[in-house]
Design a protein around this motif. Sequence first.
Motif, PDB file in Angstrom:
ATOM      1  N   GLN A 184       0.816  -1.194   0.000  1.00 17.38           N
ATOM      2  CA  GLN A 184       0.000   0.000   0.000  1.00 17.38           C
ATOM      3  C   GLN A 184       0.853   1.249   0.000  1.00 17.38           C
ATOM      4  O   GLN A 184       0.501   2.231  -0.641  1.00 17.38           O
ATOM      5  CB  GLN A 184      -0.903   0.022   1.225  1.00 17.38           C
ATOM      6  N   THR A 185       1.935   1.217   0.726  1.00 14.41           N
ATOM      7  CA  THR A 185       2.783   2.395   0.808  1.00 14.41           C
ATOM      8  C   THR A 185       3.363   2.745  -0.550  1.00 14.41           C
ATOM      9  O   THR A 185       3.514   3.908  -0.896  1.00 14.41           O
ATOM     10  CB  THR A 185       3.921   2.159   1.819  1.00 14.41           C
ATOM     11  N   LEU A 186       3.681   1.738  -1.344  1.00 14.87           N
ATOM     12  CA  LEU A 186       4.236   1.969  -2.674  1.00 14.87           C
ATOM     13  C   LEU A 186       3.163   2.240  -3.722  1.00 14.87           C
ATOM     14  O   LEU A 186       3.468   2.457  -4.878  1.00 14.87           O
ATOM     15  CB  LEU A 186       5.075   0.762  -3.086  1.00 14.87           C
ATOM     16  N   ARG A 187       1.900   2.181  -3.331  1.00 15.91           N
ATOM     17  CA  ARG A 187       0.755   2.428  -4.213  1.00 15.91           C
ATOM     18  C   ARG A 187       0.721   1.470  -5.400  1.00 15.91           C
ATOM     19  O   ARG A 187       0.456   1.846  -6.530  1.00 15.91           O
ATOM     20  CB  ARG A 187       0.758   3.866  -4.718  1.00 15.91           C
ATOM     21  N   LEU A 188       1.013   0.209  -5.141  1.00 15.78           N
ATOM     22  CA  LEU A 188       0.957  -0.807  -6.183  1.00 15.78           C
ATOM     23  C   LEU A 188      -0.466  -1.323  -6.317  1.00 15.78           C
ATOM     24  O   LEU A 188      -1.199  -1.388  -5.334  1.00 15.78           O
ATOM     25  CB  LEU A 188       1.896  -1.961  -5.844  1.00 15.78           C
ATOM     26  N   PRO A 189      -0.879  -1.718  -7.519  1.00 18.12           N
ATOM     27  CA  PRO A 189      -2.235  -2.255  -7.689  1.00 18.12           C
ATOM     28  C   PRO A 189      -2.390  -3.599  -6.963  1.00 18.12           C
ATOM     29  O   PRO A 189      -1.449  -4.382  -6.877  1.00 18.12           O
ATOM     30  CB  PRO A 189      -2.386  -2.411  -9.194  1.00 18.12           C
ATOM     31  N   ALA A 190      -3.579  -3.831  -6.453  1.00 19.35           N
ATOM     32  CA  ALA A 190      -3.824  -5.009  -5.611  1.00 19.35           C
ATOM     33  C   ALA A 190      -3.698  -6.322  -6.381  1.00 19.35           C
ATOM     34  O   ALA A 190      -3.131  -7.287  -5.870  1.00 19.35           O
ATOM     35  CB  ALA A 190      -5.204  -4.913  -4.968  1.00 19.35           C
ATOM     36  N   SER A 212     -12.169  -2.283  -1.300  1.00 17.65           N
ATOM     37  CA  SER A 212     -12.684  -1.454  -0.211  1.00 17.65           C
ATOM     38  C   SER A 212     -12.165  -1.881   1.159  1.00 17.65           C
ATOM     39  O   SER A 212     -12.308  -1.145   2.120  1.00 17.65           O
ATOM     40  CB  SER A 212     -14.215  -1.496  -0.216  1.00 17.65           C
ATOM     41  N   TRP A 213     -11.552  -3.059   1.277  1.00 21.03           N
ATOM     42  CA  TRP A 213     -11.106  -3.537   2.581  1.00 21.03           C
ATOM     43  C   TRP A 213      -9.778  -2.939   2.991  1.00 21.03           C
ATOM     44  O   TRP A 213      -9.363  -3.037   4.132  1.00 21.03           O
ATOM     45  CB  TRP A 213     -10.993  -5.058   2.599  1.00 21.03           C
ATOM     46  N   ALA A 214      -9.065  -2.312   2.055  1.00 20.03           N
ATOM     47  CA  ALA A 214      -7.732  -1.798   2.362  1.00 20.03           C
ATOM     48  C   ALA A 214      -7.825  -0.520   3.179  1.00 20.03           C
ATOM     49  O   ALA A 214      -8.664   0.344   2.928  1.00 20.03           O
ATOM     50  CB  ALA A 214      -6.965  -1.536   1.079  1.00 20.03           C
ATOM     51  N   VAL A 215      -6.993  -0.410   4.160  1.00 21.02           N
ATOM     52  CA  VAL A 215      -6.890   0.808   4.951  1.00 21.02           C
ATOM     53  C   VAL A 215      -5.516   1.415   4.690  1.00 21.02           C
ATOM     54  O   VAL A 215      -4.568   0.706   4.344  1.00 21.02           O
ATOM     55  CB  VAL A 215      -7.076   0.528   6.464  1.00 21.02           C
ATOM     56  N   PRO A 216      -5.393   2.719   4.844  1.00 23.10           N
ATOM     57  CA  PRO A 216      -4.094   3.342   4.575  1.00 23.10           C
ATOM     58  C   PRO A 216      -3.007   2.792   5.503  1.00 23.10           C
ATOM     59  O   PRO A 216      -3.220   2.625   6.705  1.00 23.10           O
ATOM     60  CB  PRO A 216      -4.329   4.824   4.857  1.00 23.10           C
ATOM     61  N   ALA A 217      -1.867   2.501   4.924  1.00 23.27           N
ATOM     62  CA  ALA A 217      -0.728   2.028   5.707  1.00 23.27           C
ATOM     63  C   ALA A 217       0.054   3.238   6.205  1.00 23.27           C
ATOM     64  O   ALA A 217       0.339   4.157   5.445  1.00 23.27           O
ATOM     65  CB  ALA A 217       0.160   1.130   4.863  1.00 23.27           C
ATOM     66  N   ARG A 218       0.385   3.244   7.453  1.00 24.17           N
ATOM     67  CA  ARG A 218       1.133   4.345   8.042  1.00 24.17           C
ATOM     68  C   ARG A 218       2.462   3.811   8.561  1.00 24.17           C
ATOM     69  O   ARG A 218       2.526   2.723   9.118  1.00 24.17           O
ATOM     70  CB  ARG A 218       0.350   4.953   9.191  1.00 24.17           C
ATOM     71  N   TRP A 219       3.516   4.593   8.343  1.00 26.05           N
ATOM     72  CA  TRP A 219       4.826   4.231   8.858  1.00 26.05           C
ATOM     73  C   TRP A 219       4.903   4.663  10.314  1.00 26.05           C
ATOM     74  O   TRP A 219       4.589   5.797  10.666  1.00 26.05           O
ATOM     75  CB  TRP A 219       5.930   4.931   8.066  1.00 26.05           C
TER      76      TRP A 219
END
Length: 116
Positions: free
Chosen positions: A1-7, A87-94
């Motif tokens: 998610q952090t790299l914004r790659l497609p699922a 829709s299940w993905a939540v933002p990843a935070r460092w």
Amino acid sequence: QTLRLPARPVVAAMVGLNRIWQLQTSWDNLRLVRGVYGVSRRGARELLILTAHSLIAATRSAEVAAIAMESRGFSTTDTSGRYLKRSWAVPARWGRGDLWLILGAVAITAIGVLYR
């Protein structure tokens, strides 16, 4: 998610990595079973037989993975044919823990390379 790659490709790659381990386990089990039954041979014929059995097992597991991904909506498209975002993905935070994990991994790698 952090790299914004497609699922889709990421999940497919993770499934592929998992299948590599399963293929190794399947290969070892096939060799063991053939040895126990006393039908194991040496040479190209044994390699061909094990390869064919492993290919069948890999095809079956790929089918199961494809059905699982389909049932989870990985191929759902909108009216213009674009894949919908999951829709299940939540933002990843460092966080602080992530930094320590990366620093630890780099340190262990450096020690391994230096003291080889």
